[in-house]
Design a protein around this motif. Structure first.
Motif, short mmCIF file in Angstrom:
data_model
loop_
_atom_site.label_atom_id
_atom_site.label_comp_id
_atom_site.label_asym_id
_atom_site.label_seq_id
_atom_site.Cartn_x
_atom_site.Cartn_y
_atom_site.Cartn_z
N ALA A 79 60.06 63.21 -43.62
CA ALA A 79 60.75 62.82 -44.85
C ALA A 79 59.97 61.72 -45.59
O ALA A 79 59.90 61.71 -46.82
CB ALA A 79 62.17 62.35 -44.54
N VAL A 80 59.37 60.80 -44.82
CA VAL A 80 58.55 59.76 -45.45
C VAL A 80 57.35 60.40 -46.15
O VAL A 80 57.03 60.07 -47.30
CB VAL A 80 58.07 58.72 -44.41
CG1 VAL A 80 57.14 57.69 -45.05
CG2 VAL A 80 59.25 58.04 -43.74
N LEU A 81 56.70 61.33 -45.45
CA LEU A 81 55.55 62.01 -46.06
C LEU A 81 55.98 62.82 -47.28
O LEU A 81 55.24 62.91 -48.27
CB LEU A 81 54.87 62.93 -45.02
CG LEU A 81 54.19 62.18 -43.86
CD1 LEU A 81 53.83 63.12 -42.72
CD2 LEU A 81 52.94 61.45 -44.35
N CYS A 82 57.17 63.38 -47.23
CA CYS A 82 57.72 64.11 -48.38
C CYS A 82 57.87 63.18 -49.58
O CYS A 82 57.53 63.56 -50.71
CB CYS A 82 59.06 64.72 -47.99
SG CYS A 82 60.09 65.22 -49.39
N MET A 83 58.34 61.95 -49.34
CA MET A 83 58.50 61.00 -50.45
C MET A 83 57.16 60.69 -51.11
O MET A 83 57.09 60.40 -52.30
CB MET A 83 59.14 59.70 -49.94
CG MET A 83 60.58 59.85 -49.55
SD MET A 83 61.67 60.10 -50.97
CE MET A 83 61.90 58.40 -51.49
N GLY B 202 65.72 65.99 -48.48
CA GLY B 202 66.49 66.81 -47.54
C GLY B 202 66.65 66.20 -46.16
O GLY B 202 66.84 66.92 -45.19
N TYR B 203 66.59 64.87 -46.08
CA TYR B 203 66.66 64.22 -44.77
C TYR B 203 68.11 64.13 -44.25
O TYR B 203 68.62 63.08 -44.02
CB TYR B 203 66.03 62.83 -44.85
CG TYR B 203 66.03 62.09 -43.54
CD1 TYR B 203 65.43 62.62 -42.41
CD2 TYR B 203 66.64 60.86 -43.43
CE1 TYR B 203 65.44 61.95 -41.21
CE2 TYR B 203 66.66 60.16 -42.22
CZ TYR B 203 66.07 60.72 -41.12
OH TYR B 203 66.08 60.05 -39.93
N ASN B 204 68.77 65.25 -44.18
CA ASN B 204 70.09 65.30 -43.54
C ASN B 204 70.44 66.75 -43.24
O ASN B 204 71.60 67.08 -43.06
CB ASN B 204 71.17 64.64 -44.40
CG ASN B 204 71.13 65.14 -45.82
OD1 ASN B 204 70.50 66.15 -46.11
ND2 ASN B 204 71.81 64.47 -46.71
#
Ligand code: CU
Length: 373
Positions: free
Chosen positions: A54-58, A117-119
């Motif tokens: 999710a961090v890399l997605c940001m 989408g981190y959930n």
């Protein structure tokens, strides 16, 4: 007829849901909808990887800050870094420190959930305020890993870590802080392993030797691509982030005492680091940067631990501590600084509208609903 009744029931439930739920968002927070932030070591490998993904997605999402004013901001992750830089001279060593960072973490968590989408939910659908979460940001319980950072699940450089040490850099020096010498760490070069091995930083670095704090120094928001740098330092973690100091922090008698232990050890004006600075300096070099430290993905977990301890300390004496504040809205609380109050508005730039400090004093109120393990 049966089908017709069912339809009516569905319509009725639907309309009640629509009219009631928005009000509940700010009023009701209980065990059923409270998000739990767990320690990194408590997460499964899959959950850890979900977070780093999710961090890399940001880092792949478009930024919202304008390129002309913020040339170094290249993605959504950088929006958070630049916002931190922008308010650094207000939100550190001041009365804003605890509430501002609490809200910053919440904005980060919400952005991961809504935009990456981190959930387990689709991005842009936001059920997070109505239903309990399974994926939330994590925290770093310093004393667990202080003796051997490189062997910890946070920094062991495995695929489920936050990456680990930097390459050995013979140029790294020890640091003199007052009468204390902090020996150099074991890295000092670029991080070349784990999920963030290819991460390119765009902002900073800022000098550690600043003497004036009147304006944001160079390189401000310039574009300066460079590698992600770490130097693990067990001397710092064992001396400044151990169980004894955490216990002493929680035993603080009032908010002034709490802030002192947070930033100074031993807890007096000559004490260097404290648990806050200790966390930053035990992982450096990127995390040591007063302005651009959120570029190290460990930043949010370090501040998660600070937020957790502040919340625990507040809960131990609701009447006297829940709304206790001390300090100004200027770094190092200079004479003449404006004292913060519950009505002081905190600024978050493009990340959020201004928020009163009052709304950030309770993790289960003011729009928040989370707890820590
Ligand atoms: Cu900060």
């Amino acid at each position: 007829m049966v089908a017709f009744s069912s339809l009516l029931v569905a319509l009725w439930v639907g309309s009640v849901g629509a009219s009631l739920l928005p009000d509940l968002e700010f009023e009701w927070c209980g065990p059923n909808n409270q998000a739990t932030r767990k320690e990194w070591g408590e997460l499964t490998s899959a959950e850890r990887i979900e977070y780093t993904d999710a961090v890399l997605c940001m880092q792949k999402q478009p930024q919202r800050l304008p390129r002309e004013e913020f040339p170094g901001v290249r993605n959504r992750f950088d929006d958070f870094v630049a916002t931190h830089i922008n308010y650094t001279l207000n939100i550190h060593y001041s009365g804003l420190f605890l509430p501002w960072h609490r809200h910053f973490l919440w904005l980060w968590e919400t952005a991961l959930q809504d935009e990456c989408g981190y959930n387990g939910q689709l991005p842009l659908v936001n059920p997070s305020v109505y239903f309990s979460q399974t994926d939330n940001i994590s925290y770093w319980n310093w004393p667990y890993w202080a003796n051997n950072l490189a062997a910890s699940p946070l920094f062991d450089c495995s695929a489920s870590s936050l990456s680990g040490d930097g390459e050995y850099n013979p140029e790294e020096q020890s640091i003199q802080g007052g009468s204390v010498t902090l020996p150099r760490g074991t890295g000092g070069g670029c991080v070349r392993c784990g999920p963030f091995k290819d991460m390119e930083l765009h902002l900073g670095p800022f000098s550690r030797a600043l003497t004036s704090f009147t304006e944001i120094p160079a390189p401000a928001f310039d574009y300066n691509p460079h590698c992600f740098n770490r130097s693990l330092n067990n001397f710092v973690s064992t001396n400044y982030n151990n169980e004894t100091i955490v216990d002493r922090l929680l035993a603080s008698t009032d908010i002034i005492d709490f802030q002192t232990v947070m930033n100074h050890w031993p807890p007096n004006a000559e004490g260097v680091l404290g648990v806050h600075g200790g966390g930053h300096f035990s992982i450096g070099v990127t995390l040591q940067d007063l302005f651009a430290s959120p570029q190290d993905p460990a930043f949010m977990l370090h501040h998660g631990m600070i937020d957790r301890l502040w919340g625990q300390w507040q809960t131990r004496d609701e009447r006297r501590r829940r709304f206790a504040l001390n300090g100004t809205s200027t770094i190092l609380d200079p004479p003449g600084g404006i004292p913060v109050t519950l009505d002081t508005e905190m600024q978050f730039g493009v990340l959020d509208r201004p928020r009163s400090i009052r709304d950030s004093m309770d993790p289960t109120g003011g729009g928040y609903c989370y707890s820590y393990t």
